[in-house]
Enzyme design. Structure first.
Site, PDB file in Angstrom:
ATOM      1  N   ILE A 285       0.901  -1.156   0.000  1.00  0.00           N
ATOM      2  CA  ILE A 285       0.000   0.000   0.000  1.00  0.00           C
ATOM      3  C   ILE A 285       0.936   1.201   0.000  1.00  0.00           C
ATOM      4  CG2 ILE A 285      -1.783   1.294   1.218  1.00  0.00           C
ATOM      5  CD1 ILE A 285      -2.734  -1.381   2.422  1.00  0.00           C
ATOM      6  N   PRO A 286       1.068   1.884  -1.130  1.00  0.00           N
ATOM      7  CA  PRO A 286       2.180   2.805  -1.369  1.00  0.00           C
ATOM      8  C   PRO A 286       2.073   4.168  -0.687  1.00  0.00           C
ATOM      9  CG  PRO A 286       0.746   2.776  -3.261  1.00  0.00           C
ATOM     10  CD  PRO A 286       0.205   1.742  -2.310  1.00  0.00           C
ATOM     11  N   CYS A 287       2.239   4.192   0.615  1.00  0.00           N
ATOM     12  CA  CYS A 287       2.215   5.468   1.338  1.00  0.00           C
ATOM     13  C   CYS A 287       3.385   6.362   0.945  1.00  0.00           C
ATOM     14  CB  CYS A 287       2.178   5.230   2.849  1.00  0.00           C
ATOM     15  SG  CYS A 287       3.409   4.089   3.473  1.00  0.00           S
ATOM     16  N   HIS A 288       4.449   5.765   0.379  1.00  0.00           N
ATOM     17  CA  HIS A 288       5.586   6.575  -0.069  1.00  0.00           C
ATOM     18  C   HIS A 288       5.199   7.505  -1.221  1.00  0.00           C
ATOM     19  CE1 HIS A 288       5.692   2.881  -2.521  1.00  0.00           C
ATOM     20  NE2 HIS A 288       6.197   3.649  -3.483  1.00  0.00           N
TER      21      HIS A 288
END
Length: 150
Positions: free
Chosen positions: A113-116
């Protein structure tokens, strides 16, 4: 809950599965339990880090507050190599940007889950994964979003 430690360019990461879904990814060492879902998670993460994969096709389960679940759903919709901002997600969900930042920090399954890919309006913002902001910069560069950092 089975765990799988995976060596990555950002150091060892441990993926956890439960009930047929990935439930966590954390920086650090863990077990190397036998599990078909963890085999697939390792295959997909290895391909991602080697540049052969741009997305993930794994069942994910976010055990967190409703807000964190909503923010995770918004983050999953951000395409590889693109970014959004805390403010954009805040407007979409009708929630203050600070709450979005806190929810991003509570993401239990970073990278998958690409919080970056979520940035502050005037800079990178934070990153709760191992290595902090340096890891966020590495991931953005890896995905070709480094032009946003200049």
């Amino acid at each position: 809950m089975p765990d799988r430690c995976i060596d990555t360019p950002l150091g060892p990461m441990t993926v956890t599965a439960s009930g047929g879904a990935v439930t966590a990814l954390r920086w650090g060492n863990g077990a190397r339990d036998a599990d078909p879902l963890l085999d697939e998670a390792e295959t997909q993460l290895t391909a991602y880090f080697s540049g052969r994969r741009r997305g993930f096709d794994l069942p994910l389960q976010v055990h967190a507050s409703p807000l964190v679940q909503q923010v995770c759903a918004e983050m999953r919709a951000i395409p590889y190599g693109e970014t959004s901002t805390y403010g954009t997600i805040a407007r979409t969900l009708g929630t203050p940007a600070q709450a979005i930042g806190q929810a991003c920090g509570a993401n239990p399954i970073p990278i998958l889950i690409p919080c970056h890919r979520v940035l502050a309006a005037n800079g990178l913002g934070g990153f709760s994964g191992g290595g902090g902001v340096e890891s966020k910069v590495w991931l953005l560069r890896h995905e070709g979003a480094a032009g946003l950092l200049i």
